[in-house]
Design an enzyme around this catalytic site. Structure first.
Site, PDB file in Angstrom:
ATOM      1  N   SER A  30       0.818  -1.285   0.011  1.00  0.00           N
ATOM      2  CA  SER A  30       0.043  -0.110   0.100  1.00  0.00           C
ATOM      3  C   SER A  30       0.857   1.123   0.108  1.00  0.00           C
ATOM      4  CB  SER A  30      -0.809  -0.167   1.219  1.00  0.00           C
ATOM      5  OG  SER A  30      -0.121  -0.015   2.397  1.00  0.00           O
ATOM      6  N   ASP A 325      -3.061   8.845   7.612  1.00  0.00           N
ATOM      7  CA  ASP A 325      -4.184   8.150   8.341  1.00  0.00           C
ATOM      8  C   ASP A 325      -3.777   7.150   9.460  1.00  0.00           C
ATOM      9  OD1 ASP A 325      -2.934   5.983   6.928  1.00  0.00           O
ATOM     10  OD2 ASP A 325      -4.438   5.629   5.531  1.00  0.00           O
ATOM     11  N   HIS A 328      -0.338   5.286   6.909  1.00  0.00           N
ATOM     12  CA  HIS A 328       0.389   5.846   5.681  1.00  0.00           C
ATOM     13  C   HIS A 328       0.695   7.389   5.870  1.00  0.00           C
ATOM     14  CE1 HIS A 328      -2.545   2.470   4.561  1.00  0.00           C
ATOM     15  NE2 HIS A 328      -1.401   2.107   3.965  1.00  0.00           N
TER      16      HIS A 328
END
Length: 358
Positions: A30, A325, A328
């Site tokens: 991610s 968040d 990240h």
């Protein structure tokens, strides 16, 4: 020297470097997925794109800034329909572990696994895509030799699988040799396909992530680093991974002396953010989430009101935060890290160095 001549020389210098690679290919999770898995809406993507793209940030990722820095377009996800991959593709998937699911099934850790896109599976996808870009095996070897490969970050989701599965850190640490070996095997497969320029990032100090700090915030002051206030045991795991990964890369470099295999030091850069955030303009530091439940604890992170969920909100000035968040990073943090890879010192030699391309 006249200013116009100086500007011409500078632009010519940058152009020369930007044309050294004909393509950019990325593998990972991610931290670098540009749209293979799209699971969130706005405010993800709000800063740069104005809409969600599958990127786990408010804007561009490190791989986007690397592409811009070497004069190539942002990478299309390899699952994109009707996309051109002539200048590169992104094989990273949100939640991708380095190891295949079987490794975790055998250890009773199937819960939470949902994207089976290991290092080897991503390299498989790359190998299958190549003929459509460059034709014959020899033509593809030539093409790949003029491309830049970014292999990682890998490992974060592997360790999360064990940690969130309730395993103690000491037991999760047993995954590290398997994970780093899988990364090294992926790098060697790419070398076999013609790669001669590879960047391999380590993992971040996850003990500094608001997610971990919120879930595992204990009362014992010895759990935390005195300078960083991050969780020692999780950062020790990250450090162990990076140590073994560097050993694997050193071994590969000796085995393939004509190939440039460079380690990207995520860990040291993020640590610098935490220790001296104001140096980078991070007025709100590195340990507080920007997008999350407002006022929820000292890290502004709440599992029940995560970014893009009900009750969450975005901080007034995203550029003052490292964490987007809780897991990240923000576009601002990504930009700074990318500069450390393009120009040094966190990739050595830097990507835009005259000695970084064989």
């Amino acid at each position: 020297m006249k200013l116009s001549i100086l500007l011409f020389l500078v632009s010519s210098f940058h152009l020369a470097f930007s044309q050294r690679y004909n393509a950019l290919f990325n593998f990972g999770d991610s931290l670098s997925d540009t749209g293979n898995v799209v699971i969130a809406g706005l405010p993800y993507g709000m800063t740069y794109f104005g809409h969600h793209t599958g990127r786990c940030s408010d804007g561009r990722l490190i791989i986007d800034f690397i592409a811009e820095g070497i004069g190539l377009p942002h990478l299309p996800p390899n699952t994109a329909k009707n996309a051109s991959f002539n200048q590169g593709a992104n094989f990273a998937f949100i939640a991708a572990p380095a190891l295949p699911f079987d490794f975790y099934h055998q250890r009773g850790l199937s819960k939470g696994l949902w994207v089976n896109a290991s290092v080897h599976q991503q390299v498989d996808r790359f190998e299958k895509l190549l003929p459509s870009i460059c034709g014959s095996p020899q033509d593809c070897k030539d093409f790949v030799s003029k491309s830049l490969m970014v292999v990682g970050e890998f490992g974060g989701n592997d360790y999360n699988t064990g940690i969130f599965g309730g395993w103690p850190i000491t037991k999760v640490s047993s995954f590290v040799p398997h994970v780093t070996q899988a990364i090294a095997e992926g790098v060697e497969r790419l070398i076999g396909l013609g790669a001669v320029n590879l960047i391999v990032p380590g993992v971040l100090p996850v003990g500094c992530f608001p997610l971990y700090l919120t879930l595992y915030d204990g009362k014992d002051p010895t759990d935390f680093g005195p300078r960083t206030r991050c969780l020692r045991r999780f950062n020790t795991l990250s450090w162990y991974h990076n140590t073994l990964l560097r050993r694997q890369l050193d071994r590969l470099q000796k085995k393939h002396p004509a190939v440039s295999i460079r380690y990207a030091d995520f860990y040291a850069q993020y640590f610098d953010f935490v220790i001296d955030p104001l140096k980078y303009g991070f007025k709100d530091g590195a340990l507080r989430t920007c997008c999350g439940a407002p006022g929820q604890g000292k890290y502004n992170f709440n599992l029940h009101a995560k970014c893009d969920q009900n009750g969450s909100s975005v901080c007034p000035d995203i550029s003052t935060h490292v964490s987007w968040d809780g897991i990240h990073m923000t576009e601002t943090a990504h930009r700074i890290i990318a500069q450390g890879w393009l120009n040094g010192p966190y990739v050595d030699p830097p990507i835009l160095s005259s000695s970084s391309n064989n």
